[in-house]
Design a protein around this motif. Structure first.
Motif, PDB file in Angstrom:
ATOM      1  N   GLU B  95     -98.796 -26.143  49.754  1.00 31.29           N
ATOM      2  CA  GLU B  95     -99.313 -25.439  48.591  1.00 31.29           C
ATOM      3  C   GLU B  95     -98.678 -24.060  48.481  1.00 31.29           C
ATOM      4  OE1 GLU B  95    -103.662 -25.763  47.086  1.00 31.29           O
ATOM      5  OE2 GLU B  95    -102.089 -27.239  46.929  1.00 31.29           O
ATOM      6  N   GLN B  96     -98.598 -23.398  49.644  1.00 34.88           N
ATOM      7  CA  GLN B  96     -98.055 -22.050  49.633  1.00 34.88           C
ATOM      8  C   GLN B  96     -96.596 -22.065  49.213  1.00 34.88           C
ATOM      9  OE1 GLN B  96     -98.845 -20.129  53.328  1.00 34.88           O
ATOM     10  NE2 GLN B  96    -100.674 -19.219  52.435  1.00 34.88           N
ATOM     11  N   LYS B  98     -95.181 -24.215  47.377  1.00 41.72           N
ATOM     12  CA  LYS B  98     -95.121 -24.522  45.966  1.00 41.72           C
ATOM     13  C   LYS B  98     -95.385 -23.264  45.148  1.00 41.72           C
ATOM     14  CE  LYS B  98     -97.112 -28.157  43.282  1.00 41.72           C
ATOM     15  NZ  LYS B  98     -98.308 -28.998  43.354  1.00 41.72           N
ATOM     16  N   LYS B  99     -96.325 -22.508  45.631  1.00 43.43           N
ATOM     17  CA  LYS B  99     -96.695 -21.300  44.933  1.00 43.43           C
ATOM     18  C   LYS B  99     -95.530 -20.318  44.937  1.00 43.43           C
ATOM     19  CE  LYS B  99    -101.012 -18.893  44.500  1.00 43.43           C
ATOM     20  NZ  LYS B  99    -102.177 -18.428  45.234  1.00 43.43           N
ATOM     21  N   ALA B 102     -92.949 -21.500  42.491  1.00 46.29           N
ATOM     22  CA  ALA B 102     -93.304 -21.696  41.095  1.00 46.29           C
ATOM     23  C   ALA B 102     -92.879 -20.508  40.248  1.00 46.29           C
ATOM     24  CB  ALA B 102     -94.810 -21.903  40.966  1.00 46.29           C
ATOM     25  N   ALA B 125     -99.780 -22.317  37.879  1.00 44.24           N
ATOM     26  CA  ALA B 125     -99.403 -22.629  39.251  1.00 44.24           C
ATOM     27  C   ALA B 125     -99.826 -21.523  40.214  1.00 44.24           C
ATOM     28  CB  ALA B 125     -97.901 -22.841  39.340  1.00 44.24           C
ATOM     29  N   HIS B 126    -100.130 -20.369  39.686  1.00 43.64           N
ATOM     30  CA  HIS B 126    -100.540 -19.263  40.550  1.00 43.64           C
ATOM     31  C   HIS B 126    -102.045 -19.077  40.551  1.00 43.64           C
ATOM     32  CE1 HIS B 126     -96.479 -17.857  41.432  1.00 43.64           C
ATOM     33  NE2 HIS B 126     -96.200 -18.310  40.237  1.00 43.64           N
ATOM     34  N   GLY B 127    -102.745 -20.115  40.188  1.00 42.48           N
ATOM     35  CA  GLY B 127    -104.198 -20.088  40.283  1.00 42.48           C
ATOM     36  C   GLY B 127    -104.868 -19.240  39.213  1.00 42.48           C
TER      37      GLY B 127
END
Lengths: 185, 194
Positions: B95-96, B98-99, B102, B125-127
């Motif tokens: 996840e990290q 990907k973040k 992104a 993608a950054h929440g």
């Protein structure tokens, strides 16, 4: 039933008349909850409703999830309390207990099986308080205070004691499932 | 536990129990051991609720909980827990990554010769919640700002007017979760329409 993560949908406000009806329905299904209903849903509050997959709707109050209403074909709708509400009023729900070995299966979403309840670590109500299939039951765990699963029984407690086999409850709401993680902000 | 034994019929004071939930895995701390992030949960609990930590993880209570299981089952449970922890760690790392990878694109789209709209793509993608961000943009820049579905099914924020530089500054300033290196301004000229 809420195994998969749920995407938050749009919240809409509940009509006050519908809210009154909901209150009385809740009191009917959970008579033990009736004394606290004013605390759970204060008279002048504004409930929110959110549609969930599988014909379920979630009622929440100020970003606290309260109940899920599940539509059943041909029968009355069933109200399933959110586990956070169960944690707040644990003594208002009928309760059984599973042994320690079963916890990890339950928390990963497996169906609840009879041996987990009939073994020494589990606990079932005595014969005079037997629970019938179709009742909403909170499931605690050996050595833990909090409830880890709530759902609808598929098998009566007396039948379990007799057979000690088979699925007791599937499609429940357990700690860490999609409904638990769903935010209603 | 709050008992409703005050004999006066209707309870006056709030009867709801306050339950502590783990800040890492969101379960009640008793159930952290089944969540796959036990280590982090333990650290959090020790920090936030030392008394609870003492009760749950003191040696005697750990032993008591273990002794109820047979040796065989214990081993199996342990292996399972390890597997789960590894999986949770891997997914977190993914996840990290990907973040970090992104990208957020700020796109200037020519609408009508001298008129532009600005599209912001990839903030989710950054929440960030696109709807809220769109509202903030609209307030900040006093323009129309909306979340629109693109042809490919993803959502983007569309702002009226050419605001690419302003949006760039605004994002870097207000949403610290978005690394500045991942922001990119691009220009999209409208093709000659037939």
């Amino acid at each position: 039933m809420f195994k998969k993560d749920i995407n938050p949908a749009k919240k809409t406000k509940v009509k006050s008349s519908a809210q009154r009806a909901l209150r009385s329905k809740l009191c009917d299904s959970y008579p033990l909850l009736a004394p606290y209903i004013d605390e759970i849903i204060p008279k002048k509050s504004q409930l929110d409703v959110m549609k969930l997959p599988d014909f379920a709707t979630l009622y929440s109050l100020e970003s606290h999830p309260l109940f899920v209403e599940i539509e059943k074909k041909g029968a009355d709708d069933i109200f399933l309390p959110h586990l956070k509400l169960v944690h707040a009023f644990p003594h208002c729900f009928k309760r059984v207990q599973i042994d320690r070995g079963a916890i990890r299966f339950v928390l990963s979403g497996a169906a609840l099986m009879a041996p987990g309840l009939t073994s020494p670590g589990g606990r079932l109500p005595p014969a005079e308080e037997a629970l019938k299939p179709g009742e909403v039951v909170a499931v605690g765990a050996e050595g833990k205070d909090e409830i880890c699963l709530i759902g609808i029984l598929k098998m009566g407690t007396e039948e379990m004691k007799e057979k000690k086999k088979g699925v007791v409850m599937d499609e429940g709401h357990y700690l860490g499932d999609g409904l638990w993680k769903l935010s209603v902000e | 536990m709050a008992d409703a034994a005050n004999g006066e019929g209707a309870p006056v004071e709030p009867q709801a129990r306050k339950v502590v939930y783990c800040g890492v895995c969101s379960l009640p701390p008793e159930y952290c051991e089944f969540g796959g992030t036990v280590k982090k949960c333990k650290e959090w609990l020790e920090d936030a609720h030392p008394d609870l930590f003492e009760r749950l993880y003191s040696e005697s209570s750990v032993e008591a909980s273990l002794s109820t299981l047979s040796l065989d089952a214990q081993k199996r449970a342990e292996r399972d827990a390890q597997k789960k922890a590894a999986r949770a760690e891997a997914s977190e790392a993914r996840e990290q990554e990907k973040k970090a990878a992104a990208k957020v694109y700020i796109k200037r789209i020519e609408r009508n010769k001298r008129k532009y709209v600005t599209a912001v793509i990839g903030l989710e993608a950054h929440g960030l919640e696109l709807k809220k961000v769109a509202k903030d943009f609209g307030k900040k820049f006093a323009t129309g700002s909306s979340v629109t579905k693109t042809a490919s099914g993803t959502d983007e924020i569309v702002l009226q007017g050419d605001l690419s530089d302003e949006v760039y500054d605004f994002i870097t300033e207000t949403y610290k979760g978005v690394p500045e290196d991942n922001l990119e301004c691009i220009e999209d000229k409208k093709k000659k329409s037939g």
